[in-house]
Design a protein around this motif. Structure first.
Motif, PDB file in Angstrom:
ATOM      1  N   ARG A  61       0.352  -2.492   6.299  1.00 31.04           N
ATOM      2  CA  ARG A  61      -1.163  -2.862   5.729  1.00 31.04           C
ATOM      3  C   ARG A  61      -1.842  -2.050   4.868  1.00 31.04           C
ATOM      4  N   LEU A  62      -2.202  -0.670   5.405  1.00 30.49           N
ATOM      5  CA  LEU A  62      -2.674   0.211   4.816  1.00 30.49           C
ATOM      6  C   LEU A  62      -1.794   0.860   3.631  1.00 30.49           C
ATOM      7  N   SER A  63      -0.234   0.841   3.803  1.00 28.85           N
ATOM      8  CA  SER A  63       0.458   1.201   2.657  1.00 28.85           C
ATOM      9  C   SER A  63       0.484   0.338   1.502  1.00 28.85           C
ATOM     10  N   ILE A  64       0.336  -1.086   2.083  1.00 31.98           N
ATOM     11  CA  ILE A  64       0.197  -2.271   0.703  1.00 31.98           C
ATOM     12  C   ILE A  64      -0.932  -2.036   0.403  1.00 31.98           C
ATOM     13  N   ALA A  65      -2.105  -1.706   0.629  1.00 37.30           N
ATOM     14  CA  ALA A  65      -3.492  -1.517   0.410  1.00 37.30           C
ATOM     15  C   ALA A  65      -3.342  -0.234  -0.579  1.00 37.30           C
ATOM     16  N   ARG A  66      -2.934   0.607  -0.416  1.00 39.44           N
ATOM     17  CA  ARG A  66      -2.549   1.780  -1.049  1.00 39.44           C
ATOM     18  C   ARG A  66      -1.785   1.503  -2.703  1.00 39.44           C
ATOM     19  N   ALA A  67      -0.864   0.584  -2.613  1.00 44.39           N
ATOM     20  CA  ALA A  67      -0.123  -0.067  -3.649  1.00 44.39           C
ATOM     21  C   ALA A  67      -1.087  -0.864  -4.409  1.00 44.39           C
ATOM     22  N   ILE A  68      -1.841  -1.728  -3.976  1.00 43.43           N
ATOM     23  CA  ILE A  68      -2.909  -2.693  -4.710  1.00 43.43           C
ATOM     24  C   ILE A  68      -3.844  -1.757  -5.364  1.00 43.43           C
ATOM     25  N   ALA A  69      -4.377  -0.826  -4.780  1.00 45.74           N
ATOM     26  CA  ALA A  69      -5.429   0.085  -5.317  1.00 45.74           C
ATOM     27  C   ALA A  69      -5.211   0.447  -6.671  1.00 45.74           C
ATOM     28  N   ARG A  70      -3.866   0.628  -6.761  1.00 48.52           N
ATOM     29  CA  ARG A  70      -3.258   1.371  -8.172  1.00 48.52           C
ATOM     30  C   ARG A  70      -3.480   0.303  -9.152  1.00 48.52           C
ATOM     31  N   GLY A  71      -3.255  -1.019  -9.045  1.00 48.48           N
ATOM     32  CA  GLY A  71      -3.070  -1.936  -9.799  1.00 48.48           C
ATOM     33  C   GLY A  71      -1.887  -1.893 -10.711  1.00 48.48           C
ATOM     34  N   PRO A  72      -0.781  -1.739 -10.364  1.00 47.45           N
ATOM     35  CA  PRO A  72       0.352  -1.595 -11.148  1.00 47.45           C
ATOM     36  C   PRO A  72       0.964  -2.690 -12.017  1.00 47.45           C
ATOM     37  N   LEU A 110       3.810   3.343 -13.536  1.00 48.21           N
ATOM     38  CA  LEU A 110       3.837   1.641 -13.636  1.00 48.21           C
ATOM     39  C   LEU A 110       4.001   0.897 -12.554  1.00 48.21           C
ATOM     40  N   VAL A 111       4.644   1.648 -11.363  1.00 45.84           N
ATOM     41  CA  VAL A 111       4.852   0.886 -10.061  1.00 45.84           C
ATOM     42  C   VAL A 111       4.007   1.086  -8.973  1.00 45.84           C
ATOM     43  N   GLY A 112       3.719   0.205  -8.076  1.00 48.62           N
ATOM     44  CA  GLY A 112       3.208   0.297  -6.843  1.00 48.62           C
ATOM     45  C   GLY A 112       4.140   0.233  -5.883  1.00 48.62           C
ATOM     46  N   TYR A 113       4.368   1.296  -5.133  1.00 49.96           N
ATOM     47  CA  TYR A 113       5.566   1.452  -4.206  1.00 49.96           C
ATOM     48  C   TYR A 113       5.236   1.314  -2.782  1.00 49.96           C
ATOM     49  N   VAL A 114       5.610   0.458  -2.107  1.00 56.36           N
ATOM     50  CA  VAL A 114       5.674   0.373  -0.471  1.00 56.36           C
ATOM     51  C   VAL A 114       6.754   0.600   0.360  1.00 56.36           C
ATOM     52  N   PRO A 115       7.122   1.626   0.682  1.00 49.55           N
ATOM     53  CA  PRO A 115       8.291   2.200   1.405  1.00 49.55           C
ATOM     54  C   PRO A 115       8.699   1.478   2.396  1.00 49.55           C
ATOM     55  N   GLN A 116      10.089   1.614   2.995  1.00 50.17           N
ATOM     56  CA  GLN A 116      10.219   0.875   3.911  1.00 50.17           C
ATOM     57  C   GLN A 116       9.711   1.482   5.192  1.00 50.17           C
ATOM     58  N   LYS A 117       9.588   2.696   5.393  1.00 50.40           N
ATOM     59  CA  LYS A 117       8.812   3.327   6.545  1.00 50.40           C
ATOM     60  C   LYS A 117       7.458   3.878   5.910  1.00 50.40           C
ATOM     61  N   ALA A 118       6.413   3.057   6.545  1.00 47.92           N
ATOM     62  CA  ALA A 118       5.169   3.404   6.236  1.00 47.92           C
ATOM     63  C   ALA A 118       4.820   5.007   6.509  1.00 47.92           C
ATOM     64  N   SER A 119       4.144   5.563   5.361  1.00 41.15           N
ATOM     65  CA  SER A 119       3.801   7.024   5.460  1.00 41.15           C
ATOM     66  C   SER A 119       2.353   7.093   5.132  1.00 41.15           C
ATOM     67  N   LEU A 120       1.522   7.651   6.187  1.00 45.03           N
ATOM     68  CA  LEU A 120       0.348   7.674   5.845  1.00 45.03           C
ATOM     69  C   LEU A 120      -0.120   9.565   6.057  1.00 45.03           C
ATOM     70  N   PHE A 121      -1.254   9.749   5.660  1.00 43.58           N
ATOM     71  CA  PHE A 121      -1.303  11.229   5.500  1.00 43.58           C
ATOM     72  C   PHE A 121      -2.752  11.438   6.205  1.00 43.58           C
ATOM     73  N   SER A 122      -2.674  12.701   6.881  1.00 43.07           N
ATOM     74  CA  SER A 122      -3.956  13.098   7.614  1.00 43.07           C
ATOM     75  C   SER A 122      -5.277  12.859   6.739  1.00 43.07           C
ATOM     76  N   GLY A 123      -6.174  12.555   7.045  1.00 48.00           N
ATOM     77  CA  GLY A 123      -7.405  12.225   6.273  1.00 48.00           C
ATOM     78  C   GLY A 123      -8.156  11.034   6.928  1.00 48.00           C
ATOM     79  N   THR A 124      -8.623  10.188   6.043  1.00 49.73           N
ATOM     80  CA  THR A 124      -9.548   9.095   6.337  1.00 49.73           C
ATOM     81  C   THR A 124      -8.850   7.744   5.811  1.00 49.73           C
ATOM     82  N   VAL A 125      -9.314   6.522   6.099  1.00 48.89           N
ATOM     83  CA  VAL A 125      -8.650   5.588   5.549  1.00 48.89           C
ATOM     84  C   VAL A 125      -8.852   5.193   4.306  1.00 48.89           C
TER      85      VAL A 125
END
Length: 576
Positions: free
Chosen positions: A478-489, A409-424
């Motif tokens: 911004r990429l972390s925020i986009a990740r949460a928006i993509a979920r549509g929570p 139910l939640v789109g979470y953007v943490p205090q410290k942005a965490s990205l994973f190896s891979g592509t955008v």
């Protein structure tokens, strides 16, 4: 350690096959000295070349058969041990995934990595050795004793005197080595911790010219581990010289007393040769057992650490009968007299926090450092459970919901942005595997990430290195925020997620988020007043308690803590 061997069950038929093959190999090996004795006592004494060739051919067949069994057993043992390691690693990883942050705080990241890699490898290696040596060695010892006694029971008294001495040495050395192996694994944890902190914090280390200090920390941890390893090795290295000494003394004694018995015509030369070979087989098997006892203490220490992880029950679990409600697009979030204390802390991090965040509204949380802002978000995500009060979504206590459903139910953007190896694109899709390319691009556009993504040669296929180190702090946010928006929570949680953005990007992002999240509940933790001035509701925290709730203008008039924060950041003109 043997508790872990329950994970060998999928390979139990292979284990049975290895036992059978090692048994056959041992039988073949034990029969060879008897054939050699027959060649000497019958073929050589009588000058019967035909018998010598016939018996020699039988020896070759038995040797080839034993070798074939040994090789096949080795292949099966290796496959079983590797499969066991894969299963244990998978189970440890899956179990760790159920841990709350409380369990992660207890073990520590460096220790968890060591337990999942080095410790499991230690046990895996011992399993391989057990299947190869520990199964064949007892067979060789028992079979060798039986065959030696059958050749000459009186001469076997030499073995009766030596074997207890060998066993005593093995037990004594193992009892001294086990505690040191446990200490060594703990020191390996410490070494990994220092190394991990240095590598992840290399920018800070160099920025403050603390390279030499970090080298000193690593040197201390490394030398401590080395000293313990040397101490263990010294103790364990005693086994081999003693074993070889007793082995050689035994052979000398056998040849001495055997020669006397031959001279007195109590035994034949061939029997003495066979007896000597049986004695060598028995003592070499004991040496193999001693090798096992060199490995078992460290593996036992590792097994204890692995079982400690597997036996740790997560403090946060889905309650029996937790409801699986249909996925909702709207979520009313209620904090009702929430109190929470971190494990080991003297004072609660938050006390009696109560407020409601509704769909279509932006609820902001602001306060000084350590006031409990991020703690509230961790409690909402159920990374920790509240000590008092409750948190509800749509009237349902989150402790009565399945964790998977809650976090869905939640789109979470943490205090410290965490990205994973891979592509955008893969990082944005982390929020929703089912997101189409159009949805990914839309999420990036709302998060104000599309402009810098379009400037990159590969666009959304651009590589993201481990931790996103090839992107700036603002780009990662911004990429972390986009990740949460993509979920549509149904609920958005922004935990100080705009701190690395410039004021222009911040303003554009907040405007686009307003339109995107008009039907969702938005909770924003912020340090900058400008980020939350237009919020529908602002909760001001001070030392873990609510100091005020209201709009920007209401709080300016009624809340001294908020007024202090505002005047420290904005000019008089901006405040008006």
């Amino acid at each position: 350690m043997f508790k872990l061997f329950r994970f060998v069950r999928p390979y139990r038929m292979w284990v049975v096959a290895v036992v059978l093959l090692m048994f056959l190999q041992s039988i073949a090996q034990l029969y060879l000295p008897t054939l050699m004795a027959d060649i000497v006592d019958i073929g050589v004494v009588n000058g019967d070349a035909g018998y010598i060739l016939q018996t020699g051919a039988m020896m070759l067949l038995f040797a080839a058969f034993g070798t074939l069994c040994n090789v096949t057993a080795g292949f099966m043992s290796a496959k079983t041990a590797a499969g066991f390691g894969k299963i244990v690693r998978g189970n440890v990883f899956a179990h760790v995934e159920t841990f709350s942050l409380q369990e992660f705080d207890k073990f520590g990241t460096a220790s968890m990595i060591t337990r999942t890699t080095n410790d499991i490898t230690q046990v895996q290696q011992v399993l391989f050795m057990l299947m190869r040596m520990f199964l064949s060695a007892p067979l060789m010892i028992v079979g060798g004793i039986v065959m030696a006694v059958s050749k000459d029971a009186t001469l076997s008294l030499v073995l009766v005197a030596v074997i207890p001495l060998l066993v005593a040495v093995i037990v004594l050395v193992a009892s001294k080595g086990l505690p040191l192996f446990q200490i060594m694994q703990a020191k390996l944890d410490r070494l990994n911790l220092v190394l991990r902190e240095n590598l992840t914090g290399i920018r800070v280390v160099r920025a403050f010219n603390r390279t030499e200090w970090e080298r000193s920390r690593f040197r201390t941890a490394n030398e401590s581990l080395t000293d313990t390893a040397i101490k263990v090795t010294r103790i364990m290295s005693v086994i081999f010289p003693i074993m070889l000494l007793l082995l050689n003394l035994s052979l000398v004694a056998i040849m001495w007393f055997g020669g006397i018995r031959i001279d007195n015509q109590h035994m034949q030369v061939g029997d003495l040769i066979a007896f000597t070979q049986y004695a060598a087989q028995i003592l070499m098997s004991l040496t193999m057992v001693s090798m096992m006892f060199m490995m078992i203490p460290r593996a036992s220490a590792s097994a204890v650490r692995i079982n400690e992880v597997l036996n740790t029950e997560p403090s946060i679990v889905d309650r029996t009968g937790a409801r699986e409600n249909a996925y909702v697009q709207r979520g009313v979030v209620e904090f009702d007299s929430v109190t929470f204390r971190y494990p080991g802390a003297e004072q609660p991090a938050v006390r009696n926090i109560s407020f409601t965040a509704r769909p279509g509204e932006m609820t902001a949380i602001i306060g000084g450092t350590g006031s409990g802002k991020s703690t509230l978000m961790n409690l909402l995500m159920r990374f920790y459970d509240v000590d008092g009060g409750g948190i509800r979504i749509n009237g349902q206590d989150i402790r009565e919901m399945r964790q998977e459903q809650l976090r869905g139910l939640v789109g979470y953007v943490p205090q410290k942005a965490s990205l994973f190896s891979g592509t955008v694109a893969e990082n944005i899709r982390f929020g929703s595997d089912a997101a189409t390319m159009e949805e990914v691009e839309h999420a990036a556009e709302v998060a104000q990430a599309k402009p810098f993504i379009d400037e990159m040669k590969e666009g959304f296929d651009s590589a993201v290195s481990q931790g996103g180190t090839n992107y700036s702090g603002g780009q990662k946010q911004r990429l972390s925020i986009a990740r949460a928006i993509a979920r549509g929570p149904a609920v958005y949680v922004f935990d100080d997620s705009f701190s690395a953005l410039d004021f222009k990007t911040d303003a554009l992002l907040r405007a686009s988020l307003r339109a995107e999240t008009e039907d969702a509940t938005m909770l924003v933790v912020a340090q900058r007043v400008s980020t939350i001035m237009n919020a529908d509701r602002i909760i001001v925290l001070d030392d873990g308690e609510v100091a005020g709730i209201g709009t920007h203008r209401e709080l300016l008039a009624s809340c001294g803590v908020y007024r202090e924060i505002v005047t420290s950041q904005l000019s008089e003109e901006e405040i008006q």
